[in-house]
Design a protein around this motif. Sequence first.
Motif, PDB file in Angstrom:
ATOM      1  N   GLY A  58      -5.558  26.715  21.355  1.00 34.74           N
ATOM      2  CA  GLY A  58      -5.074  27.495  21.830  1.00 34.74           C
ATOM      3  C   GLY A  58      -3.710  27.106  23.035  1.00 34.74           C
ATOM      4  N   LEU A  59      -2.935  28.524  23.745  1.00 36.49           N
ATOM      5  CA  LEU A  59      -2.152  28.073  24.892  1.00 36.49           C
ATOM      6  C   LEU A  59      -2.219  29.307  25.495  1.00 36.49           C
ATOM      7  N   ASP A  60      -1.964  29.051  26.732  1.00 38.16           N
ATOM      8  CA  ASP A  60      -2.278  29.852  28.379  1.00 38.16           C
ATOM      9  C   ASP A  60      -0.943  29.626  29.111  1.00 38.16           C
ATOM     10  N   ILE A  61      -0.457  31.228  28.735  1.00 38.60           N
ATOM     11  CA  ILE A  61       0.617  30.950  29.507  1.00 38.60           C
ATOM     12  C   ILE A  61       1.222  31.401  30.998  1.00 38.60           C
ATOM     13  N   ASP A  62       1.280  30.970  31.241  1.00 40.63           N
ATOM     14  CA  ASP A  62       1.419  31.978  32.587  1.00 40.63           C
ATOM     15  C   ASP A  62       2.844  33.267  32.987  1.00 40.63           C
ATOM     16  N   PRO A  63       2.098  34.240  32.844  1.00 41.85           N
ATOM     17  CA  PRO A  63       3.668  35.738  32.047  1.00 41.85           C
ATOM     18  C   PRO A  63       5.128  35.237  33.496  1.00 41.85           C
ATOM     19  N   SER A  64       4.629  34.339  34.867  1.00 39.63           N
ATOM     20  CA  SER A  64       5.876  34.324  35.343  1.00 39.63           C
ATOM     21  C   SER A  64       6.861  33.356  34.867  1.00 39.63           C
ATOM     22  N   ILE A  65       6.762  32.182  32.902  1.00 39.75           N
ATOM     23  CA  ILE A  65       7.738  31.762  33.275  1.00 39.75           C
ATOM     24  C   ILE A  65       8.257  32.681  31.835  1.00 39.75           C
ATOM     25  N   PHE A  66       7.802  33.722  31.827  1.00 36.12           N
ATOM     26  CA  PHE A  66       8.673  34.939  30.796  1.00 36.12           C
ATOM     27  C   PHE A  66      10.184  35.541  31.483  1.00 36.12           C
ATOM     28  N   VAL A  67      10.929  34.844  32.078  1.00 32.59           N
ATOM     29  CA  VAL A  67      12.243  35.200  32.651  1.00 32.59           C
ATOM     30  C   VAL A  67      13.283  35.562  31.524  1.00 32.59           C
ATOM     31  N   PRO A  68      13.561  36.470  31.043  1.00 30.71           N
ATOM     32  CA  PRO A  68      14.467  36.619  29.997  1.00 30.71           C
ATOM     33  C   PRO A  68      15.650  35.760  29.793  1.00 30.71           C
ATOM     34  N   SER A  69      16.718  35.223  31.299  1.00 30.52           N
ATOM     35  CA  SER A  69      17.629  34.634  31.274  1.00 30.52           C
ATOM     36  C   SER A  69      16.956  32.699  31.167  1.00 30.52           C
ATOM     37  N   GLU A  70      15.929  32.529  31.676  1.00 29.30           N
ATOM     38  CA  GLU A  70      15.515  31.239  31.507  1.00 29.30           C
ATOM     39  C   GLU A  70      14.250  31.279  30.279  1.00 29.30           C
ATOM     40  N   LYS A  71      14.633  32.190  29.264  1.00 29.22           N
ATOM     41  CA  LYS A  71      14.127  31.304  27.904  1.00 29.22           C
ATOM     42  C   LYS A  71      13.596  29.984  27.651  1.00 29.22           C
ATOM     43  N   GLU A  72      15.022  29.488  27.903  1.00 24.54           N
ATOM     44  CA  GLU A  72      15.099  27.641  27.354  1.00 24.54           C
ATOM     45  C   GLU A  72      13.524  27.280  28.335  1.00 24.54           C
ATOM     46  N   VAL A  73      13.859  27.471  29.243  1.00 17.79           N
ATOM     47  CA  VAL A  73      12.767  26.691  29.833  1.00 17.79           C
ATOM     48  C   VAL A  73      10.981  27.051  29.672  1.00 17.79           C
ATOM     49  N   ALA A  74      11.641  27.662  28.854  1.00 12.37           N
ATOM     50  CA  ALA A  74      10.115  29.045  29.036  1.00 12.37           C
ATOM     51  C   ALA A  74       9.435  27.556  27.633  1.00 12.37           C
ATOM     52  N   GLU A  75      10.598  27.956  26.528  1.00  7.43           N
ATOM     53  CA  GLU A  75      10.311  26.845  25.895  1.00  7.43           C
ATOM     54  C   GLU A  75      10.017  25.724  25.661  1.00  7.43           C
ATOM     55  N   ASP A  76      11.068  24.992  26.966  1.00 12.75           N
ATOM     56  CA  ASP A  76      10.411  23.490  26.692  1.00 12.75           C
ATOM     57  C   ASP A  76       9.523  23.388  28.088  1.00 12.75           C
ATOM     58  N   LEU A  77       8.822  23.855  28.734  1.00  6.46           N
ATOM     59  CA  LEU A  77       7.488  23.933  29.273  1.00  6.46           C
ATOM     60  C   LEU A  77       5.936  23.551  28.416  1.00  6.46           C
ATOM     61  N   ILE A  78       6.332  25.082  27.183  1.00  7.74           N
ATOM     62  CA  ILE A  78       5.203  24.461  26.184  1.00  7.74           C
ATOM     63  C   ILE A  78       5.202  23.859  25.325  1.00  7.74           C
ATOM     64  N   LEU A  79       6.966  23.349  24.812  1.00  5.44           N
ATOM     65  CA  LEU A  79       6.406  21.796  24.268  1.00  5.44           C
ATOM     66  C   LEU A  79       6.223  21.089  24.805  1.00  5.44           C
ATOM     67  N   ALA A  80       6.217  20.835  25.794  1.00  7.11           N
ATOM     68  CA  ALA A  80       5.853  20.258  27.121  1.00  7.11           C
ATOM     69  C   ALA A  80       4.234  20.195  27.554  1.00  7.11           C
ATOM     70  N   ALA A  81       3.743  20.736  26.833  1.00  8.76           N
ATOM     71  CA  ALA A  81       2.490  21.002  26.855  1.00  8.76           C
ATOM     72  C   ALA A  81       1.682  20.597  26.284  1.00  8.76           C
ATOM     73  N   ILE A  82       2.232  21.368  24.701  1.00  9.70           N
ATOM     74  CA  ILE A  82       1.570  20.092  23.527  1.00  9.70           C
ATOM     75  C   ILE A  82       1.002  19.200  23.556  1.00  9.70           C
ATOM     76  N   LYS A  83       3.005  18.959  23.723  1.00  7.77           N
ATOM     77  CA  LYS A  83       2.591  16.834  23.919  1.00  7.77           C
ATOM     78  C   LYS A  83       2.121  16.001  24.749  1.00  7.77           C
ATOM     79  N   ASP A  84       1.384  16.792  26.004  1.00  6.11           N
ATOM     80  CA  ASP A  84       0.501  16.424  26.996  1.00  6.11           C
ATOM     81  C   ASP A  84      -0.564  16.772  26.262  1.00  6.11           C
TER      82      ASP A  84
END
Length: 114
Positions: A58-84
């Motif tokens: 499962g993934l739990d993602i705070d909606p605040s990270i879904f800012v269109p201009s910050e797409k790469e940040v959201a992707e990096d955070l998701i990958l980092a959580a999975i790797k952790d």
Amino acid sequence: MLKGLGNIGDMAKMMKQAQEMQTKMAQMQDDLQSIIVTGESGAGLVKATATAKGDLTGLDIDPSIFVPSEKEVAEDLILAAIKDAQAKAADRAKSEMGKITEGLGLPADFKLPF
């Protein structure tokens, strides 16, 4: 039990220990599937849940990270959580394996299966 048979008695003991180890390994594999670990990134903005076997559940993602201009940040955070989560799963699996090898009188860093 098998006194007087020399090395055959030792071999029987080793075979019994090997069977016990195999049973414990099978049980541990089942147990790892039910142990849950959680990895995080972004101070908890993204959480990834996995089994101790490393299967993402499962993934739990705070909606605040879904800012269109910050797409790469959201992707990096998701990958980092999975790797952790995967790293925590590997650590937990290693810890569980250590319990088995310790119980059999083997060194803590003994690699199983052979």
